[in-house]
Design a protein around this motif. Sequence first.
Motif, short mmCIF file in Angstrom:
data_model
loop_
_atom_site.label_atom_id
_atom_site.label_comp_id
_atom_site.label_asym_id
_atom_site.label_seq_id
_atom_site.Cartn_x
_atom_site.Cartn_y
_atom_site.Cartn_z
N ARG A 286 0.71 -1.22 0.64
CA ARG A 286 0.00 -0.07 0.57
C ARG A 286 0.83 1.78 0.12
O ARG A 286 0.38 2.33 -0.40
N LEU A 287 1.84 1.44 0.76
CA LEU A 287 3.12 2.30 0.39
C LEU A 287 3.29 2.81 -1.09
O LEU A 287 3.17 4.22 -0.80
N TYR B 278 1.76 1.64 -3.35
CA TYR B 278 1.18 2.21 -4.61
C TYR B 278 0.79 3.60 -4.09
O TYR B 278 0.66 4.33 -5.13
N LEU B 279 0.92 4.25 -2.86
CA LEU B 279 0.69 5.95 -2.47
C LEU B 279 1.99 6.56 -2.96
O LEU B 279 1.67 7.37 -3.75
N LEU B 280 3.43 5.68 -2.61
CA LEU B 280 3.96 6.32 -3.51
C LEU B 280 3.37 6.72 -4.67
O LEU B 280 4.28 8.02 -5.62
N ARG C 142 1.24 7.03 -6.95
CA ARG C 142 -0.23 8.10 -7.30
C ARG C 142 0.89 9.16 -7.48
O ARG C 142 0.78 9.77 -7.85
N LEU C 143 1.36 9.26 -5.85
CA LEU C 143 1.81 10.87 -5.20
C LEU C 143 3.06 11.42 -7.08
O LEU C 143 2.83 12.23 -6.91
N LYS C 144 4.02 10.20 -6.67
CA LYS C 144 5.35 10.66 -7.69
C LYS C 144 4.49 10.69 -9.22
O LYS C 144 5.15 10.87 -10.20
N GLN C 145 4.10 9.61 -9.61
CA GLN C 145 3.29 9.68 -11.01
C GLN C 145 4.62 9.35 -12.24
O GLN C 145 4.71 10.18 -12.93
N TRP D 235 1.53 -3.81 -7.33
CA TRP D 235 1.73 -2.74 -6.47
C TRP D 235 1.50 -1.85 -7.65
O TRP D 235 0.67 -1.21 -7.48
N LEU E 15 12.49 8.87 -7.17
CA LEU E 15 12.43 8.65 -5.54
C LEU E 15 13.15 7.14 -5.59
O LEU E 15 13.21 6.56 -6.99
N VAL F 146 13.01 5.64 1.72
CA VAL F 146 12.29 6.58 0.86
C VAL F 146 13.36 7.79 1.56
O VAL F 146 13.17 8.56 1.60
N TYR G 88 13.88 11.13 -1.52
CA TYR G 88 13.93 11.91 -2.99
C TYR G 88 14.97 12.68 -3.21
O TYR G 88 15.60 13.35 -2.76
#
Lengths: 209, 209
Positions: free
Chosen positions: A45-46, A48-50, A52-55, A72, A154, A205, A207
């Motif tokens: 899930r993490l 997936y969320l990252l 979605r944010l990063k695209q 995922w 990332l 994680v 950046y």
Amino acid sequence: MITITDPRIESYLLGMAPDEDPHLVAMEEKALETGLPIVGPLVGRLLYLLTRLKQPALIVELGSGFGYSGYWFARALSLRGKVVMTDYSEDNMAYARQVLSESGLVERAEFRVGDALQAGREYENIDLLFIDIDKYQYVDAIEAMLPRLAKNALVVADNALWHGRVAEEGETDRETETVRRFNEYMFSHEEFFTTIVPLRDGVLVAYKF
Amino acid sequence: MITITDPRIESYLLGMAPDEDPHLVAMEEKALETGLPIVGPLVGRLLYLLTRLKQPALIVELGSGFGYSGYWFARALSLRGKVVMTDYSEDNMAYARQVLSESGLVERAEFRVGDALQAGREYENIDLLFIDIDKYQYVDAIEAMLPRLAKNALVVADNALWHGRVAEEGETDRETETVRRFNEYMFSHEEFFTTIVPLRDGVLVAYKF
């Protein structure tokens, strides 16, 4: 060995978001039956969320196993995005391809059988690099891949707490020492802003500026 | 009460990234001296990373205390971004304004004294909503702010594990029950993809579709 997160907290979190996707359920069962490691639903899930944010346009996975994390990533990608999976096992990559095909996501994925680092070196402008190969290779992996990262990329690395051993002075085996050196590299590198999320076995994680 | 993350892991993580910014150090000392709560450096780093990834134009904080989390947000914002801080205490907002001024970031910040929810309702197209008000207000807060979120907004809520009490059946006080209901709301809402990061007291991070 340290229990990183209290098991009651892990149970609570797992209970909040049961996996309903049949492909995920099947892969989690396969992991249980075979003993092959997966990042599990909380880290999934993490990721997936990252994503979605990063695209990201390009995700490269170093060490994909049979495709659990890659699945995922693929779910979270937009149509223009691609995830490259790498694994030494032909069976693993065939299974991953099958799952991605059945779920209609295969066009977002590439499957490379062989040495993950060698395959990874063929890509450039990587927006999200996921590291989950053998732990003694972590420092080699980031050194080899650094020039291949896009601006504001990332970097996500699984097992960054390595069963808690990184925090125990007495542990000096090669894997633990390498994961420690990898973490120090990432936290001290001026091009990265780094955190470690203590989910499951620890997820680094970072950046890239 | 549950210790969410093993203290040796927390120490390891804190040791990896000592705060060198004198403003952060001063605010951490102020928190120790006064007992006023702050999210601390590990969560602060997570907020920074999420902000870098999201690149929000507008951040609204519900419950800013004396500006510790707001300072992390302001540092991570690009020039076009703004963070709105809200707190009932005039002293807290004056202190936050002073820190942001001294660090050259005051133009990225707005300071609102009074009821956080009332102030928050004045904004629209919020890209990142940070919730850290009194815990019994968490459900009210997300219900009031949902229509004010931009597409693909990020919702971040501190204390989502509330000292681990959410995972303990025997705990039925108003705060614990409300945080539980808030988590259930976020995980079950079809417009959100939600995770909880077990850093410090638990940080809920949700992506709005």
